[in-house]
Enzyme design. Structure first.
Site, mmCIF file in Angstrom:
data_model
loop_
_atom_site.group_PDB
_atom_site.id
_atom_site.type_symbol
_atom_site.label_atom_id
_atom_site.label_comp_id
_atom_site.label_asym_id
_atom_site.label_seq_id
_atom_site.Cartn_x
_atom_site.Cartn_y
_atom_site.Cartn_z
ATOM 1 N N HIS A 226 2.720 -7.490 10.049
ATOM 2 C CA HIS A 226 2.299 -6.846 8.988
ATOM 3 C C HIS A 226 0.742 -7.154 8.697
ATOM 4 O O HIS A 226 0.000 -6.330 8.254
ATOM 5 C CB HIS A 226 3.189 -7.370 7.780
ATOM 6 C CG HIS A 226 2.744 -6.944 6.433
ATOM 7 N ND1 HIS A 226 3.309 -5.795 5.938
ATOM 8 C CD2 HIS A 226 1.771 -7.435 5.653
ATOM 9 C CE1 HIS A 226 2.870 -5.499 4.503
ATOM 10 N NE2 HIS A 226 1.912 -6.532 4.466
ATOM 11 N N GLU B 65 -2.525 -4.408 8.692
ATOM 12 C CA GLU B 65 -3.475 -4.237 7.684
ATOM 13 C C GLU B 65 -4.692 -4.348 7.785
ATOM 14 O O GLU B 65 -5.595 -3.419 7.635
ATOM 15 C CB GLU B 65 -2.946 -4.793 6.315
ATOM 16 C CG GLU B 65 -1.494 -4.470 5.533
ATOM 17 C CD GLU B 65 -1.501 -3.325 5.127
ATOM 18 O OE1 GLU B 65 -2.775 -2.702 4.979
ATOM 19 O OE2 GLU B 65 -0.611 -2.681 4.897
ATOM 20 N N LYS C 103 -5.923 -1.657 10.337
ATOM 21 C CA LYS C 103 -5.969 -0.418 9.878
ATOM 22 C C LYS C 103 -7.199 -0.003 8.816
ATOM 23 O O LYS C 103 -7.968 0.877 8.933
ATOM 24 C CB LYS C 103 -4.595 -0.276 8.937
ATOM 25 C CG LYS C 103 -4.722 1.024 8.089
ATOM 26 C CD LYS C 103 -3.471 1.572 7.427
ATOM 27 C CE LYS C 103 -2.899 0.322 6.622
ATOM 28 N NZ LYS C 103 -3.749 0.350 5.355
ATOM 29 N N ASN C 104 -7.617 -1.116 7.992
ATOM 30 C CA ASN C 104 -8.765 -1.092 7.353
ATOM 31 C C ASN C 104 -9.902 -0.811 8.101
ATOM 32 O O ASN C 104 -10.909 -0.039 7.731
ATOM 33 C CB ASN C 104 -8.795 -2.247 6.460
ATOM 34 C CG ASN C 104 -7.794 -2.532 5.339
ATOM 35 O OD1 ASN C 104 -7.176 -1.379 5.092
ATOM 36 N ND2 ASN C 104 -7.741 -3.520 4.609
#
Length: 344
Positions: A212, A216, A219-220
């Protein structure tokens, strides 16, 4: 948790159930009290009331369940826990919708003065509550999930939810693949991600938490690089993910050349509902919370919740940015197993 679940014999499962039977109602009751006493009228929002009702229902289920005395009671109690676990699956997106409604309401009432996203930092009570609420939720789901997982068929090198030989590099590869597939779907292209570290290095951790957090962060970075180089003739530079093995911590660094974050905006990245992404869903238009999990991209929950996941097991997440160049995210994971649960 590692030592307790090493050999989950009937006696240990019974002790675990008895502990949860006493502990969970206390934690749920605290969250209900908080949900009923939020500032700015947030407690009266439809979605906040829905989450509160879930917590009240789970509290009643646990309080009305008789004392766990034997293995048969423990099996029935585990089934109750499965139902509670499923009931609260969508608590994060539903809470996000409620808080988003408050933000829109405040913008309407206050007008242009609240229009800038930096005004969100002026609601410290809301952010303090959300930090405590989500940290508590992580703890509750770990406790329930670990007990349930001990009843599942055993996986190699797993004790419940915990993988005793978790490879950060392999988890990172999975997270990168998932993040790049989303980037490909959104932009039609995705920058490369280079991983530096040995896949043979392992340590005990919860793989789903690590996935997780890395998802994140990657992805950013993918979005930042893709946005910066979308109209450029130069190829997008690769994102670098480095895994470092220390004596106290395992540290993962995600580095990109996506242009960075202005220094004045760094404080905002840890506030809920701050996001530089275009929201894929208008939370006010999503009415049915039971239709499935709601996409959180654009809500601004990725970084603050990832930091809570890291802190729950004694780690941390830090962001260092160079405006005009890029951003480095440092994810520190405690490997000593000496940290105590950070109860809100």
């Amino acid at each position: 948790m590692l030592d307790f679940g090493q050999n989950p014999i009937e006696r240990q499962l019974l002790l675990s159930a008895q502990f949860l039977h006493k502990e969970l109602p206390v934690r749920l009751a605290h969250r209900v009290a908080e949900l009923e006493n939020l500032p700015y009228g947030l407690s009266a929002k439809k979605h906040i009331l829905q989450v509160r009702d879930w917590y009240v229902e789970s509290f009643r289920d646990l309080r009305t369940f008789p004392h766990v005395k034997d293995a048969a009671d423990e099996l029935k109690f585990t089934e109750l826990l499965r139902g509670i676990y499923r009931r609260h699956a969508n608590a994060v997106p539903v809470m996000a919708k409620g808080v988003s409604e408050l933000r829109e309401e405040l913008r309407t009432q206050v007008g242009p003065r609240f229009a800038g996203q930096q005004r969100l930092t002026e609601l410290p009570e809301i952010h303090q509550f959300l930090d405590g609420f989500y940290l508590s939720r992580i703890g509750i789901r770990i406790l329930i999930g670990q007990h349930i997982a001990l009843h599942e068929p055993s996986k190699p090198n797993h004790i419940g939810l915990i993988c005793t030989k978790c490879s950060p590099v392999l988890v990172a590869q999975d997270a990168i693949n998932d993040a790049r597939s989303i980037c490909m779907r959104e932009y039609g292209d995705a920058p490369e991600v280079s991983v530096y570290g040995s896949p043979d290095f392992v340590f005990p951790y919860v793989p789903s938490h690590l996935h997780h957090m890395l998802f994140e962060l990657v992805k950013n970075s993918l979005r930042a690089v893709q946005d910066r180089f979308a109209d450029s003739d130069d190829p997008a530079p690769p994102i670098r993910l480095v895994v470092a093995e220390g004596g106290e911590d395992v540290t993962l660094k995600v580095s990109d050349e996506g242009g960075g974050i202005p220094r004045s905006g760094l404080a905002n990245i840890w506030t809920y509902l701050y996001s530089t992404a275009k929201s894929p869903v208008d939370p006010r238009q999503v009415e049915d919370a039971d239709s499935g999990p709601v996409v959180l991209a654009g809500y601004g929950y990725g970084l603050p919740i990832s930091r809570l996941y890291a802190r729950y097991f004694g780690g941390d997440l830090q962001i260092i940015s160079m405006e005009g160049y890029g951003t480095d995210a440092y994810l520190h994971l405690n490997r000593l197993g000496t940290s105590q649960e950070p109860l809100p």
